[in-house]
Structure formats: structure tokens, C-alpha cells
Design an enzyme around this catalytic site. Structure first.
Site, mmCIF file in Angstrom:
data_model
loop_
_atom_site.group_PDB
_atom_site.id
_atom_site.type_symbol
_atom_site.label_atom_id
_atom_site.label_comp_id
_atom_site.label_asym_id
_atom_site.label_seq_id
_atom_site.Cartn_x
_atom_site.Cartn_y
_atom_site.Cartn_z
ATOM 1 N N LEU A 120 -78.255 -3.011 14.280
ATOM 2 C CA LEU A 120 -77.452 -1.950 14.894
ATOM 3 C C LEU A 120 -76.845 -1.013 13.857
ATOM 4 O O LEU A 120 -76.498 0.124 14.161
ATOM 5 C CB LEU A 120 -76.328 -2.565 15.745
ATOM 6 C CG LEU A 120 -76.762 -3.526 16.861
ATOM 7 C CD1 LEU A 120 -75.544 -4.174 17.503
ATOM 8 C CD2 LEU A 120 -77.592 -2.788 17.913
ATOM 9 N N GLY A 121 -76.695 -1.512 12.645
ATOM 10 C CA GLY A 121 -76.090 -0.708 11.583
ATOM 11 C C GLY A 121 -76.183 -1.437 10.260
ATOM 12 O O GLY A 121 -76.526 -2.622 10.198
ATOM 13 N N GLY A 133 -74.482 -1.634 5.987
ATOM 14 C CA GLY A 133 -73.551 -1.240 4.936
ATOM 15 C C GLY A 133 -74.079 -1.678 3.584
ATOM 16 O O GLY A 133 -75.238 -2.088 3.459
ATOM 17 N N PHE A 143 -73.111 -4.298 1.658
ATOM 18 C CA PHE A 143 -73.303 -5.742 1.525
ATOM 19 C C PHE A 143 -73.446 -6.421 2.884
ATOM 20 O O PHE A 143 -73.392 -7.632 2.981
ATOM 21 C CB PHE A 143 -72.131 -6.374 0.773
ATOM 22 C CG PHE A 143 -71.913 -5.798 -0.590
ATOM 23 C CD1 PHE A 143 -72.885 -5.903 -1.570
ATOM 24 C CD2 PHE A 143 -70.733 -5.129 -0.895
ATOM 25 C CE1 PHE A 143 -72.694 -5.361 -2.821
ATOM 26 C CE2 PHE A 143 -70.530 -4.587 -2.146
ATOM 27 C CZ PHE A 143 -71.513 -4.701 -3.114
ATOM 28 N N SER A 144 -73.591 -5.632 3.943
ATOM 29 C CA SER A 144 -73.642 -6.230 5.275
ATOM 30 C C SER A 144 -74.619 -5.491 6.181
ATOM 31 O O SER A 144 -74.998 -4.357 5.920
ATOM 32 C CB SER A 144 -72.248 -6.224 5.910
ATOM 33 O OG SER A 144 -71.806 -4.899 6.132
ATOM 34 N N LYS A 186 -71.744 -9.089 12.491
ATOM 35 C CA LYS A 186 -71.680 -8.455 11.173
ATOM 36 C C LYS A 186 -72.012 -9.543 10.158
ATOM 37 O O LYS A 186 -71.273 -10.516 10.014
ATOM 38 C CB LYS A 186 -70.286 -7.878 10.920
ATOM 39 C CG LYS A 186 -70.147 -7.158 9.584
ATOM 40 C CD LYS A 186 -68.750 -6.549 9.448
ATOM 41 C CE LYS A 186 -68.574 -5.824 8.127
ATOM 42 N NZ LYS A 186 -67.212 -5.226 8.002
ATOM 43 N N ASP A 199 -57.799 3.680 8.350
ATOM 44 C CA ASP A 199 -59.047 4.452 8.360
ATOM 45 C C ASP A 199 -59.395 4.940 9.767
ATOM 46 O O ASP A 199 -60.545 4.845 10.201
ATOM 47 C CB ASP A 199 -60.190 3.627 7.777
ATOM 48 C CG ASP A 199 -61.342 4.499 7.274
ATOM 49 O OD1 ASP A 199 -61.107 5.692 6.997
ATOM 50 O OD2 ASP A 199 -62.468 3.989 7.155
#
EC number: 2.7.11.17
Length: 499
Positions: free
Chosen positions: A20-21, A23, A25-26, A43, A136
Site C-alpha cells: 500500500l505504501g 518508506g 526502512f518500512s 507497517k 506533523d
């Protein structure tokens, strides 16, 4: 020693599906809990690549997410550590970003904006009541629970969130996203919960007209605008916005955080709690059109960053996106999160590992030394007579012939260490190394050298890849009153300082 049983609870209980997405490191993947058939978003963090600091941040994020249980916050259902990976199991939110949904609507009014910000404020208020500051808040972190009409807004991504005591104000570091940073963060003043309310003000402004209150191609000028609170309500788009909406924005975008409206106060504002009679019901087509352009710019920035990550140029990407205040930079990166909160801690980490390396030298522990040094370690040192030494053999000689045979006490002090962080995984430290020892006649001696070491982090561990040491080369012939390997005629560097 008893063997440790490796946890396989996630592997046993959950089935993974599409990505789904992603990063640094993830990766986020859809998953299903096998016993119940319930779907979630997992995640998955590669813990082998995390530093000690990253591990602390992961633990903090999980701790915060476990605490927060609210209809307008993406909920954490499970947190599982397995060999090399950590799994955070969240709500599966399928409605996409709030801002993308708005531009797809046939009708969008000021009253709709009021309903959106109310849900955001409810989530922020819940965070603040539980001593959490998100830090954020931005469109990318505002999601919809589903694609159904009227689906709840969900606040996501607590990776930068911090825990505070009451109304505590402190310097928690420079963190957030440029266009949404508050004046107090930019001034590097102590801050707390009010930073979230400033970001809410920026979001509300965008919800009403489709563009941000603060914008400049030059990031330094952008920050100057924010610190001065230099925004306005230009014609003609703001002429149709009610005075009550502008009043709430003004209360949120108040420079002084002590005078800024709180989340609980904002929820009682007439434009929020008396929406049906106060907020305009007029369709805002201009806002939708501007918001489409705003979203397109955000997506382009995200695509550029994703490409950089995909080409394994993450350090270069971060260096482009994390320019210091005063460096000219397009605010096309203004949706990219910045975090410099742990610079001091990271510098201390470099000093500590340097001290550990020197301790291994003092103890004549070649095994410990090799664990801290890269096998291809390069060095410029006086004993090499100006030549670049590569590998461990040159240093092994001193360990085997001097250091391991010495039983004299040695004490080393690092003076005036200066650490330069070069991205996330590299650093350079320069310092004066002062070494104390007792000579053959029992008299205390002190020697000094100036050293520079370059460190690189691999798989979460710092390794020394290069060093440069000043001084004169050791004279091989020594007077009989001085033990072997301890000092040359001029009192310059001893053998234990050759590495």
C-alpha cells in the site's frame, strides 16, 4: 546459555497481501488476521537497518499509537517483534486522502470545510488530552476511513509525535513539514501542543481557498513569512468566506503560542459548533479548482522522492530536502517531513563509539577493535611516512607486539570533539586525544595527538572507515629506562596511539 525462542506470532496469525505504501526502512501492506478474516494495514519495519536512535523512535511511535483510541485517529491494533522485523498492525483505511476526496466532490462548501476541520480538531484534542503532540499535521496525514459518503476523517502517521507533560514547553528539536511549521519551532524556542494548532490553521486556510497561507520559492523567505505571521485574505476568493471562518484562522495562526487558540477552545468556536447557522453553504468551485492544482504539486513532489528512494539514493534525496535555514530551495519540497530533533543525540553517539574504539586500543583488544572498524579501514598516520594505509594488517602489528603485552595503566581523554553529520549514515569527528600513562621510572607522562575519524553506519552499526592522525613517527630505538612501545626520544606518540 539458554536459547531464545524466536517470535513468529505475526507470521502465524496474519496473511500478507499487496503493498500500500513504502518508506525508507518500512513498507505498508494489506493483511488479514487469519482467525477472524478481519483486514488491516501492516507497517513492516526492517529492524536490521535501524540505529539505536531509530529503535527508540519506533518504540515511542508504538507506545503513542497504543495510547490513542479515537474515531478520528487511525488505530493501532497490534505491535509484534519478530527476527529482523517489527510489525505495526493498523486500521485499514480505504478512502484515500481527504484533500483528494474533496476535489472529486460535486459540491463543496464552507460548511463542509467546517465539518472536516472539526474532525481534525477532535483528533488533535484527543492527542493533547493524552499528552501527545503530533508535530506533523498536513494533508498527507489526513485520511478517510472508507470511500462511503460522509466517511470519518482519520489522523495518521505518529512517527514524529512526542509525549509531553501537561502544558510543558521544551525544545524537542526541529521537526515537521516546512509549510506547516510554527513560528516558535522556526525560532528554535521551547514549544508544545500549540504547534499542532498552528498547523490546523494552515490546513483550514487551504480547505477554504485551495492554496496555503505561506508560500515562497525561497525557503528562507518562507520561514521569514511564517515567523512574521505574514498572511492575508486576498480578494476575490476570500470575499465570500464568512468573518467567523477568518476569525478562527486568525486565532489559530497567532504568532504567540500562549495566546493561540487550543483544540478544545476551537471546538467551541461558533463556526464549528454552530455550523448550520454560521458557515456558508455556497458551493466553492474556485476552491476545488485551486485544490486540484495544490494536490497535483504535492503528488509530483511525492513522486520525485519515491523515485529517489527507488534508485537507492535516499541520502541524496534527504540532503536535497533537508536544506538548512537560509539555503535557497523551492518549496516544492514543502510537503516533505523534516526531523532534526536528535542531532545532539546522534553526535553523542559518534563521540561514544569513538571512545569505545580508543578503549579497545588501550586494552589491546584487537577483536573488539575489528568489530568497530571497517575491514578496508584507510589511514594516514606518521608511522606510514605519508603513505595511505589500507586494511587491518598495519594495525594488527601494534596490537600483537605492543598493546596486548602492556600491563601499564593507560587513560585517554577526548578533548574538544567536533562532529559533522553527513546524512543519516555517515559522520566525521575531529578531536584532540590526550593519553596519560606511567613511564618505566613510575613518572606520569602525557601525550597528545590530533585525530579525525570518518564513520559509516551499516546495518545499524557504526564502523570507522578512515582516520587521520597528526604527530611525529615513533622512533624504533628507545632508551632502556622506558618500556618497549611506550615512548620515543622526543616524548611524541606512543605505539598505542598508532591506531
Amino acid at each position: 546459555m539458554a536459547s531464545t525462542t524466536t517470535c513468529t506470532r505475526f507470521t502465524d496469525e496474519y496473511q500478507l497481501f499487496e503493498e500500500l505504501g513504502k518508506g525508507a526502512f518500512s513498507v505498508v501492506r494489506r493483511c488479514m488476521k487469519i482467525p477472524t478474516g478481519q483486514e488491516y494495514a501492516a507497517k513492516i519495519i526492517n529492524t536490521k537497518k535501524l540505529s539505536a536512535r531509530d529503535h527508540q523512535k519506533l518504540e515511542r511511535e508504538a507506545r503513542i499509537c497504543r495510547l490513542l483510541k479515537h474515531p478520528n485517529i487511525v488505530r493501532l491494533h497490534d505491535s509484534i517483534s519478530e527476527e529482523g522485523f517489527h510489525y505495526l498492525v493498523f486500521d485499514l483505511v480505504t478512502g484515500g486522502e481527504l484533500f483528494e476526496d474533496i476535489v472529486a466532490r460535486e459540491y463543496y462548501s464552507e460548511a463542509d470545510a467546517s465539518h472536516c476541520i472539526q474532525q481534525i480538531l477532535e483528533s488533535v484534542n484527543h492527542c493533547h488530552l493524552n499528552g501527545i503532540v503530533h508535530r506533523d499535521l498536513k494533508p498527507e496525514n489526513l485520511l478517510l476511513a472508507s470511500k462511503s459518503k460522509g466517511a470519518a476523517v482519520k489522523l495518521a502517521d505518529f512517527g514524529l509525535a512526542i509525549e509531553v507533560q501537561g502544558d510543558q514547553q521544551a525544545w524537542f528539536g526541529f521537526a515537521g513539514t516546512p509549510g506547516y511549521l510554527s513560528p516558535e519551532v522556526l525560532r528554535k524556542d521551547p514549544y508544545g501542543k500549540p504547534v499542532d494548532m498552528w498547523a490546523c490553521g494552515v490546513i483550514l486556510y487551504i480547505l477554504l481557498v485551495g492554496y496555503p497561507p505561506f508560500w515562497d520559492e525561497d525557503q528562507h523567505r518562507l520561514y521569514q513569512q511564517i515567523k512574521a505571521g505574514a498572511y492575508d485574505f486576498p480578494s476575490p476568493e476570500w470575499d465570500t468566506v464568512t468573518p467567523e471562518a477568518k476569525d478562527l484562522i486568525n486565532k489559530m495562526l497567532t504568532i504567540n503560542p500562549a495566546k493561540r487558540i487550543t483544540a478544545s477552545e476551537a471546538l467551541k468556536h461558533p463556526w464549528i459548533c454552530q455550523r448550520s447557522t454560521v458557515a456558508s453553504m455556497m458551493h466553492r468551485q474556485e476552491t476545488v479548482d485551486c485544490l486540484k492544482k495544490f494536490n497535483a504539486r504535492r503528488k509530483l513532489k511525492g513522486a520525485i522522492l519515491t523515485t529517489m528512494l527507488a534508485t537507492r539514493n535516499f541520502s541524496a534525496a534527504k540532503s536535497l530536502l533537508k536544506k538548512p535555514d537560509g539555503v535557497k530551495e523551492s518549496t516544492e519540497s514543502s510537503n516533505t517531513t523534516i526531523e532534526d530533533e536528535d542531532v545532539k543525540a546522534r553526535k553523542q553517539e559518534i563521540i561514544k563509539v569513538t571512545e569505545q574504539l580508543i578503549e579497545a586500543i588501550n586494552n589491546g583488544d584487537f577483536e573488539a577493535y575489528t568489530k568497530i572498524c571497517d575491514p578496508g579501514l584507510t589511514a594516514f598516520e606518521p608511522e606510514a611516512l605519508g603513505n595511505l594505509v589500507e586494511g587491518m594488517d598495519f594495525h594488527r602489528f601494534y596490537f600483537e607486539n605492543a598493546l596486548s603485552k602492556s600491563n601499564k595503566p593507560i587513560h585517554t581523554i577526548i578533548l574538544n570533539p567536533h562532529v559533522h553529520l553527513v546524512g543519516d549514515d555517515a559522520a566525521c569527528i575531529a578531536y584532540i586525544r590526550l593519553t596519560q600513562y606511567m613511564d618505566g621510572s613510575g613518572m606520569p607522562k602525557t601525550m597528545q595527538s590530533e585525530e579525525t575519524r570518518v564513520w559509516h553506519r551499516r546495518d545499524g552499526k557504526w564502523q570507522n572507515v578512515h582516520f587521520h592522525r597528526s604527530g611525529s613517527p615513533t622512533v624504533p630505538i628507545k632508551p632502556s629506562c622506558i618500556p618497549n612501545g611506550k615512548e620515543n626520544f622526543s616524548g611524541s606518540t606512543s605505539l598505542w596511539q598508532n591506531i
